[in-house]
Design a protein around this motif. Sequence first.
Motif, PDB file in Angstrom:
ATOM      1  N   ARG A 165      43.721  33.496  72.976  1.00  0.00           N
ATOM      2  CA  ARG A 165      42.736  34.085  73.888  1.00  0.00           C
ATOM      3  C   ARG A 165      41.972  35.235  73.232  1.00  0.00           C
ATOM      4  N   LEU A 166      42.686  36.291  72.856  1.00  0.00           N
ATOM      5  CA  LEU A 166      42.009  37.398  72.182  1.00  0.00           C
ATOM      6  C   LEU A 166      41.445  36.971  70.830  1.00  0.00           C
ATOM      7  N   PRO A 167      42.151  36.144  70.045  1.00  0.00           N
ATOM      8  CA  PRO A 167      41.536  35.678  68.799  1.00  0.00           C
ATOM      9  C   PRO A 167      40.193  34.983  69.020  1.00  0.00           C
ATOM     10  N   TRP A 168      40.049  34.223  70.110  1.00  0.00           N
ATOM     11  CA  TRP A 168      38.771  33.550  70.365  1.00  0.00           C
ATOM     12  C   TRP A 168      37.656  34.567  70.537  1.00  0.00           C
ATOM     13  N   TRP A 169      37.889  35.590  71.338  1.00  0.00           N
ATOM     14  CA  TRP A 169      36.854  36.597  71.563  1.00  0.00           C
ATOM     15  C   TRP A 169      36.514  37.331  70.272  1.00  0.00           C
ATOM     16  N   LEU A 170      37.511  37.643  69.463  1.00  0.00           N
ATOM     17  CA  LEU A 170      37.251  38.336  68.204  1.00  0.00           C
ATOM     18  C   LEU A 170      36.433  37.470  67.244  1.00  0.00           C
ATOM     19  N   LEU A 171      36.818  36.218  67.117  1.00  0.00           N
ATOM     20  CA  LEU A 171      36.101  35.319  66.214  1.00  0.00           C
ATOM     21  C   LEU A 171      34.684  35.063  66.721  1.00  0.00           C
ATOM     22  N   ARG A 172      34.562  34.952  68.037  1.00  0.00           N
ATOM     23  CA  ARG A 172      33.202  34.767  68.588  1.00  0.00           C
ATOM     24  C   ARG A 172      32.346  36.010  68.363  1.00  0.00           C
ATOM     25  N   MET A 173      32.918  37.191  68.551  1.00  0.00           N
ATOM     26  CA  MET A 173      32.170  38.429  68.348  1.00  0.00           C
ATOM     27  C   MET A 173      31.746  38.563  66.887  1.00  0.00           C
ATOM     28  N   ALA A 174      32.610  38.182  65.983  1.00  0.00           N
ATOM     29  CA  ALA A 174      32.295  38.290  64.558  1.00  0.00           C
ATOM     30  C   ALA A 174      31.157  37.362  64.163  1.00  0.00           C
ATOM     31  N   ARG A 175      30.985  36.269  64.902  1.00  0.00           N
ATOM     32  CA  ARG A 175      29.924  35.313  64.600  1.00  0.00           C
ATOM     33  C   ARG A 175      28.551  35.893  64.928  1.00  0.00           C
ATOM     34  N   GLY A 176      28.491  36.850  65.842  1.00  0.00           N
ATOM     35  CA  GLY A 176      27.239  37.530  66.167  1.00  0.00           C
ATOM     36  C   GLY A 176      26.323  36.714  67.051  1.00  0.00           C
TER      37      GLY A 176
END
Length: 336
Positions: A165-176
């Motif tokens: 769950r949190l990894p998804w948000w982090l990876l999505r945020m990093a994608r910009g």
Amino acid sequence: MRLLVLGGTAFVGRAVVAEALTRGWDVTVLSRGVSGPPPAGVRALTGDRTDPADLRQLAGERWDLVVDTWRDDPAAVRASAGLLAGSAGRYLYVSSLSVYRWPASPGFDEDAPLVPYPQPVDGDDFDAYAMAKAGGERAVLDAFGKRGLLARTGLILGPYEYVGRLPWWLLRMARGGQLLAPGPADRGLQYVDSRDLAGWLLSAGERGLSGPYNVLSGVGHTTMGGLLDACRTATGGDAELTWVDEAFLLDHGVRAWSELPIWLPAGDRLAASYEVDSSRAFATGLLDCRPVGATVEDTWRWLGTLAPDRIDVEAGQRKPWLTAEREAALLAAWRA
């Protein structure tokens, strides 16, 4: 203290082992080895706890505490608790808010009505999980009585989170780029960091606490906006958040929790998961919940240690989370 952890190599179990080692405890784990080896300094037993022959490795030894995070067929908890009832001091079971009867009233505590156990399960994943945890609780109390501790948790975040769950948000945020953020931004979130859960659990066992506790941060520990801001800070990304009304998301069939992680709209059956009375755990003086920024930053740091081809498996990204194509279509519809 002599500690036995059933599992002990993944997420919460791993956090429990790490915390026990910092305290200088004597730690034994029983695991299949699927999630990798335990940290150095741990006595590792290899075996499948659902196999009676493997479980018998534990016979004839004594432990002060047993920690069990099992989430599947409660027969496994019944077998281990029954085997260890005469040789372990206390049994600490990581349970779940799912054992309450849903929908629950906001602000519910440990005296709220529980789901009837056992009850028929007709292919519903949540109800099957509720039955697994309710059955696990029953097995612990049947074998250990007042020597059993039930840590009822909701959302658990932190490093090594294989749920994703949190990894998804982090990876999505990093994608910009333009990022769909489920509004409202000030919607409160309630969760527990796996390491804070581990610390409370071991201290509670050492103190001889028993019975059920809702082990979560206080209501409003952070908000959806606070979580996403922390993700943007940790990743250093340039994502631009577009806050989208929850009614719009529901009208467009976006699945809370299972497609857009962590998001629970106000009218969801499980919405009260973010409005839980956890005062009993706090009254022990043992629960210390770190700021959301620390949980997010540490999880991002852990993700950076994973090889690119291991992120899907170890950080739970194989699940049907919101795809980039669907996010773009939703944002276009929202702007229109």
